[in-house]
Design an enzyme around this catalytic site. Sequence first.
Site, PDB file in Angstrom:
ATOM      1  N   ASP A   8     -20.101  52.696 -13.068  1.00 37.30           N
ATOM      2  CA  ASP A   8     -18.681  51.969 -13.409  1.00 37.30           C
ATOM      3  C   ASP A   8     -18.127  52.718 -14.381  1.00 37.30           C
ATOM      4  OD1 ASP A   8     -17.678  48.826 -12.704  1.00 37.30           O
ATOM      5  OD2 ASP A   8     -16.867  50.314 -14.164  1.00 37.30           O
ATOM      6  N   ASP A 103     -13.016  53.380  -9.825  1.00 39.44           N
ATOM      7  CA  ASP A 103     -13.934  53.713 -10.820  1.00 39.44           C
ATOM      8  C   ASP A 103     -15.169  53.437 -10.661  1.00 39.44           C
ATOM      9  OD1 ASP A 103     -13.940  50.795 -11.632  1.00 39.44           O
ATOM     10  OD2 ASP A 103     -14.116  51.452 -13.780  1.00 39.44           O
ATOM     11  N   GLU A 104     -15.666  53.042  -9.670  1.00 39.62           N
ATOM     12  CA  GLU A 104     -17.068  52.537  -9.353  1.00 39.62           C
ATOM     13  C   GLU A 104     -17.471  52.869  -8.049  1.00 39.62           C
ATOM     14  OE1 GLU A 104     -18.186  48.026  -8.993  1.00 39.62           O
ATOM     15  OE2 GLU A 104     -16.085  47.923  -9.149  1.00 39.62           O
TER      16      GLU A 104
END
Length: 348
Positions: A8, A103-104
């Site tokens: 993340d 983003d993860e």
Amino acid sequence: MRKIIHIDCDCFYAAVEMRDNPELVNKPLAIGGRSSRRGVLSTCNYVARQFGLHSAMPVHEALRLCPDVILMPARFDVYREVSQHVRDIFADYSDKIEPLSLDEAFIDVSDCTLHGGVATDIAKAICKRIEQEVGITASAGVAPNKFLAKVASDWQKPSGITVITPKRVEAFVAQLPVKKIPGVGPSAMKKMQQLNITYAGDLQQLPLPLLQQNFGVFGERLYQLCRGQDNREVKTERVRKSLSVETTFEYDLRLLDDLQKALQDLLEKLTARLAALKEPYVINSCQVKLKFSDFSQTTKSLVFGHVNADVFTSLLQQAFARSSLPVRLLGVGVSFKPIEPFTQLHLF
Ligand code: TTP
Ligand code: MG
């Protein structure tokens, strides 16, 4: 036993803005706000978090807590591009990748042989590459399943790597606050308080029927999660539409000759990545991407069905001629034709 990494990125949108404007680094920065319709923050950097700012906070409250906060509008196109770059790095370690947002992602590295197959070292390498090649930082969780890997990546943010080895699972869940369990929201928390439960370890004391009685269908899942159990597989993305590799140079390159040398390395990497693909593919077009020292970028592509050095060299020359600036990044890639069932028969 699986080896799962959850990555993340740290304060993602804000990190991208700080990367592109380093003057912002030590100042409180929030993204969204005035420019966003709902008037709430999308995110903020860690300096702003010291003032109590966080995602989804109304702008007026953010300004009350931190009058000096710099509010910037979101640049989704850039975030999507950065996200793709991060995912391209993951693809060097596994093809079992499940993105959860820009983003993860979960990465199943059970079959990865790099770094001696040591998941912790793979996670370290991935985080280091994200920092060096993308210019932002990420945190990682390493664990035998998705649930624990996700909880772990949040454990030591920012820039933290938390490892829960199979041996540590029991001790880890014993002290894991139940509010950290995904799916435990405000209403479940209220129930937990009524039952006098703070940690996953406390939850283990409750028999399954009691959990089901209090939490409905989520009860059975809670029974497993509080014991650190989670059997879910990392679900890979749908059909792959393209594949690319790129490199950001340590120093911006001015000479076409130097770029051509770098091109050869990238083409080797691209060819290796194509060879490692498990699904069948047919190349539709080839593309070269250049990013110049002012961060402007250009792409040049050609409909062509193979990775051919002459084709890529010609694309590079044409792209390079479009600017007089030195080059900070070179990328090469191919896009794939959608495979019809009939064609697929021939390929298998
Ligand atoms: P997160 O990973 O939840 O947050 P973050 O990356 O900003 O910070 P952290 O270091 O704690 O991981 O979300 C990723 C991006 O998604 C975030 O940068 C902005 C966007 N986002 C919103 O737009 N609204 C929201 O409410 C949240 C939580 C995130
Ligand atoms: Mg994040």
